[in-house]
Design a protein around this motif. Structure first.
Motif, short mmCIF file in Angstrom:
data_model
loop_
_atom_site.label_atom_id
_atom_site.label_comp_id
_atom_site.label_asym_id
_atom_site.label_seq_id
_atom_site.Cartn_x
_atom_site.Cartn_y
_atom_site.Cartn_z
N SER A 6 38.66 -37.30 20.84
CA SER A 6 39.41 -36.46 21.77
C SER A 6 38.51 -35.88 22.86
CB SER A 6 40.08 -35.32 21.01
OG SER A 6 39.10 -34.57 20.31
N GLY A 7 37.18 -35.96 22.65
CA GLY A 7 36.26 -35.41 23.65
C GLY A 7 34.83 -35.48 23.16
N GLY A 8 33.94 -34.90 23.94
CA GLY A 8 32.51 -34.96 23.63
C GLY A 8 32.13 -34.18 22.38
N SER A 9 32.80 -33.06 22.15
CA SER A 9 32.46 -32.24 20.99
C SER A 9 32.71 -33.01 19.70
CB SER A 9 33.31 -30.96 20.96
OG SER A 9 33.11 -30.22 22.13
N MET A 10 33.86 -33.67 19.62
CA MET A 10 34.19 -34.44 18.41
C MET A 10 33.29 -35.67 18.30
SD MET A 10 36.27 -32.54 16.96
CE MET A 10 36.85 -33.51 15.58
N THR B 42 19.94 -28.41 25.86
CA THR B 42 20.89 -29.11 24.97
C THR B 42 22.23 -28.36 24.94
OG1 THR B 42 19.04 -29.88 23.62
CG2 THR B 42 21.22 -29.97 22.61
N HIS B 43 23.31 -29.13 25.03
CA HIS B 43 24.64 -28.53 25.10
C HIS B 43 24.96 -27.74 23.82
CE1 HIS B 43 29.03 -28.39 25.85
NE2 HIS B 43 28.68 -28.59 27.11
N HIS B 44 25.66 -26.62 23.95
CA HIS B 44 25.92 -25.77 22.78
C HIS B 44 26.76 -26.48 21.72
CE1 HIS B 44 29.88 -25.02 24.63
NE2 HIS B 44 30.25 -24.71 23.41
N ALA C 229 18.28 -36.06 22.87
CA ALA C 229 17.95 -36.12 24.30
C ALA C 229 19.26 -36.04 25.07
CB ALA C 229 17.25 -37.44 24.60
N THR C 230 19.20 -35.53 26.28
CA THR C 230 20.40 -35.41 27.09
C THR C 230 20.26 -36.27 28.34
OG1 THR C 230 20.66 -33.16 26.25
CG2 THR C 230 22.02 -33.78 28.13
N ALA C 231 21.28 -37.05 28.60
CA ALA C 231 21.31 -37.86 29.82
C ALA C 231 22.28 -37.17 30.77
CB ALA C 231 21.75 -39.28 29.51
N VAL D 80 21.56 -39.45 21.87
CA VAL D 80 21.58 -39.13 23.30
C VAL D 80 22.95 -38.57 23.68
CG1 VAL D 80 21.46 -40.07 25.64
CG2 VAL D 80 19.80 -40.81 23.92
N ASP D 81 22.93 -37.37 24.22
CA ASP D 81 24.15 -36.75 24.74
C ASP D 81 24.31 -37.18 26.20
OD1 ASP D 81 26.15 -35.23 25.77
OD2 ASP D 81 25.43 -33.30 24.98
N ALA D 82 25.15 -38.18 26.37
CA ALA D 82 25.42 -38.67 27.73
C ALA D 82 26.86 -38.35 28.12
CB ALA D 82 25.15 -40.17 27.81
N LEU E 162 29.65 -40.36 25.15
CA LEU E 162 30.08 -40.41 26.54
C LEU E 162 31.41 -39.66 26.63
CD1 LEU E 162 29.96 -44.29 26.91
CD2 LEU E 162 28.29 -42.78 27.95
N ASP E 163 31.70 -39.14 27.79
CA ASP E 163 32.99 -38.45 27.97
C ASP E 163 33.78 -39.12 29.08
OD1 ASP E 163 33.77 -36.49 26.24
OD2 ASP E 163 32.84 -34.83 27.33
N PRO E 164 34.65 -40.06 28.73
CA PRO E 164 35.48 -40.68 29.78
C PRO E 164 36.31 -39.66 30.58
CG PRO E 164 35.53 -42.01 27.81
CD PRO E 164 34.81 -40.75 27.44
N HIS E 165 36.58 -38.50 30.00
CA HIS E 165 37.32 -37.51 30.80
C HIS E 165 36.42 -36.78 31.80
CE1 HIS E 165 37.12 -34.59 27.07
NE2 HIS E 165 36.00 -34.53 27.75
N LYS E 166 35.19 -37.22 31.89
CA LYS E 166 34.31 -36.75 32.97
C LYS E 166 34.05 -37.93 33.92
CE LYS E 166 32.32 -33.10 30.15
NZ LYS E 166 31.26 -32.81 29.16
N GLY E 167 33.00 -38.70 33.66
CA GLY E 167 32.58 -39.72 34.63
C GLY E 167 33.42 -41.00 34.70
C1 LIG Z 1 31.05 -31.73 28.37
C2 LIG Z 1 29.82 -31.89 27.59
C3 LIG Z 1 29.84 -31.81 26.19
C4 LIG Z 1 31.06 -31.41 25.41
O1 LIG Z 1 32.09 -32.33 25.57
P1 LIG Z 1 33.64 -31.91 25.50
O2 LIG Z 1 34.32 -33.16 25.97
O3 LIG Z 1 33.82 -30.76 26.43
O4 LIG Z 1 33.97 -31.56 24.11
C5 LIG Z 1 28.65 -32.04 25.52
N1 LIG Z 1 27.52 -32.34 26.19
C6 LIG Z 1 27.47 -32.41 27.52
C7 LIG Z 1 26.17 -32.73 28.21
C8 LIG Z 1 28.62 -32.19 28.28
O5 LIG Z 1 28.57 -32.27 29.61
#
Ligand SMILES: *Cc1c(COP(=O)(O)O)cnc(C)c1O
Length: 489
Positions: free
Chosen positions: A155-159, A190-192, A243-245, A272-274, A301-306
């Motif tokens: 459902s998103g990046g957190s999951m 690093t993202h919370h 690591a964060t991309a 890697v958190d991309a 990856l978060d398709p609801h972003k990029g």
């Molecule tokens: C948005 C984001 C997340 C969290 O993803 P959600 O889709 O908001 O749950 C994690 N890491 C990075 C770097 C982000 O930009």
């Protein structure tokens, strides 16, 4: 009452939920007109909606046993939903991480929901399963993963992060005794949600090391190597490096190749958190900047972003796909009818069983438009961020941060004689009140920083120029106001 009479009565009431073809056509037409109006207004509206009264909204939304109709419901939606809060899908939204809102994704959701396929089990919905498989394979290819890779649409990046951490935990056989000796390496960037996922995954007792970063907020590989040696000497077990991309605050891309070298040599799991930055691999310039991403053991990856989807789609990819499978393999006896199924089932790679048919909202826009415009829009964002960065440098009393790694630009507002935190806050408030564009702020090294993030597929040079115009105007107005109020003190 006779049972047959009661059944007739109940059926009549329940049938309200079953519009006939004419009823569906009428509802659909009304929804479509509403959506068209919304999309037209999105281009003109202020990026932050009007204030709406909470009590009024809750009262209007209250449910009852009695029917209403689509027209009345749409009126409530227009008044209390459509025109309140941030317009995330606006081309003039440059706050946080902008989202997209591809129209074909909305149509995809519509089709997915109308067909209501049981997308988690291959035999139940082979089409849905193959569509998801196609997407995951395509993403794995795009990031440069081998054929062994597997993944899951979340459902998103957190999951997706949670799923990656659970997979890493299982792959490393971290039982409860070993957790307090296991070390996780992160940076202050690093993202919370990574920390949140550690907690949810029962890993809160891990030792967490916050590594040094360079002047551009990128993880210092030497700091990682040194810390690993020190931890080993103390009898601890270095386990996971994150690591964060594309960090959320500054858009920094950690040196993925150098980190992968260390992780490989020391036997650490590299995640890697991309979520934000990953989509940039679609364009050649982005691929260069994300070099080494394919060496991650897991990535999100978060398709609801990029990839410009509306909110609701994340992706986890695991290089050795068996790890993902092993983390989630479990089936109930009531699933025996689908046991001998050679279709891939999403439920074997995910904590979910019943799930939305997520592939449709992602596949439809990619199929309709082809992947080329996605790559073009992302390269455009990299160039626009560079352009914005250069322009900002020429506005007096704005001080730019480092050149952007991706599409986030940091700067500070430092009018002489005024505390920069106070000034920054005042500028953000003035821009938000102006309403033509939206920009958000954060803290880097404890300092108030304004951040401009460009990622919407509809944000082009015009929108960036508008943001610059608003900034120039508001910098002047706010400077004068701050000077006047400090002269009074
Ligand atoms: C948005 C984001 C997340 C969290 O993803 P959600 O889709 O908001 O749950 C994690 N890491 C990075 C770097 C982000 O930009």
């Amino acid at each position: 009452m006779k049972r047959s009479d009661r059944l007739q009565q109940l059926r009549t009431v329940a049938a309200r939920m079953q519009p006939d073809a004419a009823g569906r056509a009428s509802e659909f037409a009304q929804v479509r007109d509403h959506a068209e109006r919304f999309l037209e207004q999105l281009t003109e509206r202020n990026v932050v909606g009007a204030h709406t009264d909470r009590a009024q909204a809750l009262a209007a939304m209250a449910l009852s046993a009695q029917p209403s109709n689509i027209a009345d419901a749409l009126t409530i939606i227009e008044r209390f939903v459509d025109n309140s809060g941030y317009h995330l899908g606006s081309s003039r939204f440059f706050g946080y991480i902008p989202s997209g809102g591809l129209y074909e994704s909305a149509l995809g959701d519509y089709l997915a929901d109308v067909s209501n396929r049981y997308a988690g089990v291959g035999l139940a919905a082979p089409g849905a399963a193959r569509m998801e498989q196609t997407l995951l394979r395509w993403l794995a290819d795009v990031v440069g993963y081998p054929k062994t890779a597997e993944g899951d649409l979340t459902s998103g990046g957190s999951m997706a992060t949670l799923s990656a951490l659970v997979t890493a935990r299982e792959a490393s056989k971290l039982d409860t005794r070993r957790i307090p000796q296991s070390v996780v390496y992160v940076t202050a960037q690093t993202h919370h949600t990574l920390h949140k996922a550690l907690q949810i995954a029962g890993l809160a007792e891990c030792v967490v090391r916050i590594l040094e970063v360079d002047e551009r907020q990128r993880l210092e590989p030497q700091s990682l190597a040194k810390m690993i040696d020190r931890d080993k000497a103390q009898g601890l077990k270095p386990w996971l490096v994150v690591a964060t991309a594309g960090t959320t605050d500054v858009g920094a891309v950690d040196p993925l190749d150098a980190i992968a070298d260390i992780a490989q040599e020391q036997g650490l799991w590299l995640h890697v958190d991309a979520a934000y930055g990953g989509a940039f691999v679609l364009c050649n310039e982005g691929k260069k900047r994300l070099k080494g991403i394919n060496r991650a053991d897991s990535l999100i990856l978060d398709p609801h972003k990029g990839f410009f989807l509306p909110c609701g789609t994340g992706v986890v990819l695991v290089r050795d796909g068996r790890r993902l499978f092993e983390a989630y393999r479990a089936r109930g006896v009531y699933m025996q009818d689908v046991a001998h199924d050679d279709e891939r089932s999403a439920c074997d790679y995910s904590p979910e069983l019943t799930r939305p048919f997520r592939a449709m909202r992602f596949w439809l826009p990619l199929k309709v438009h082809g992947t080329e415009p996605f790559a073009a829009a992302l390269e455009e964002k990299l160039l626009l961020a560079q352009y914005f960065y250069e322009q900002i440098g020429s506005i007096a009393s704005l001080r730019v941060g480092p050149t952007p790694d991706l599409s986030i630009v940091n700067f500070r507002f430092t009018p002489t004689g005024i505390d920069a935190d106070v000034a920054g806050q005042a500028l953000i408030e003035a821009i938000t009140a102006d309403g033509r564009v939206f920009i958000s702020s954060t803290r880097v090294n404890g300092q108030f920083v304004i951040r401009f993030a460009i990622l919407n597929f509809m944000s082009h040079l015009e929108e960036v120029d508008l943001a610059l115009t608003v900034l120039r105007e508001q910098v002047e107005t706010v400077s004068a106001e701050l000077r006047a109020s400090s002269a009074k003190d």
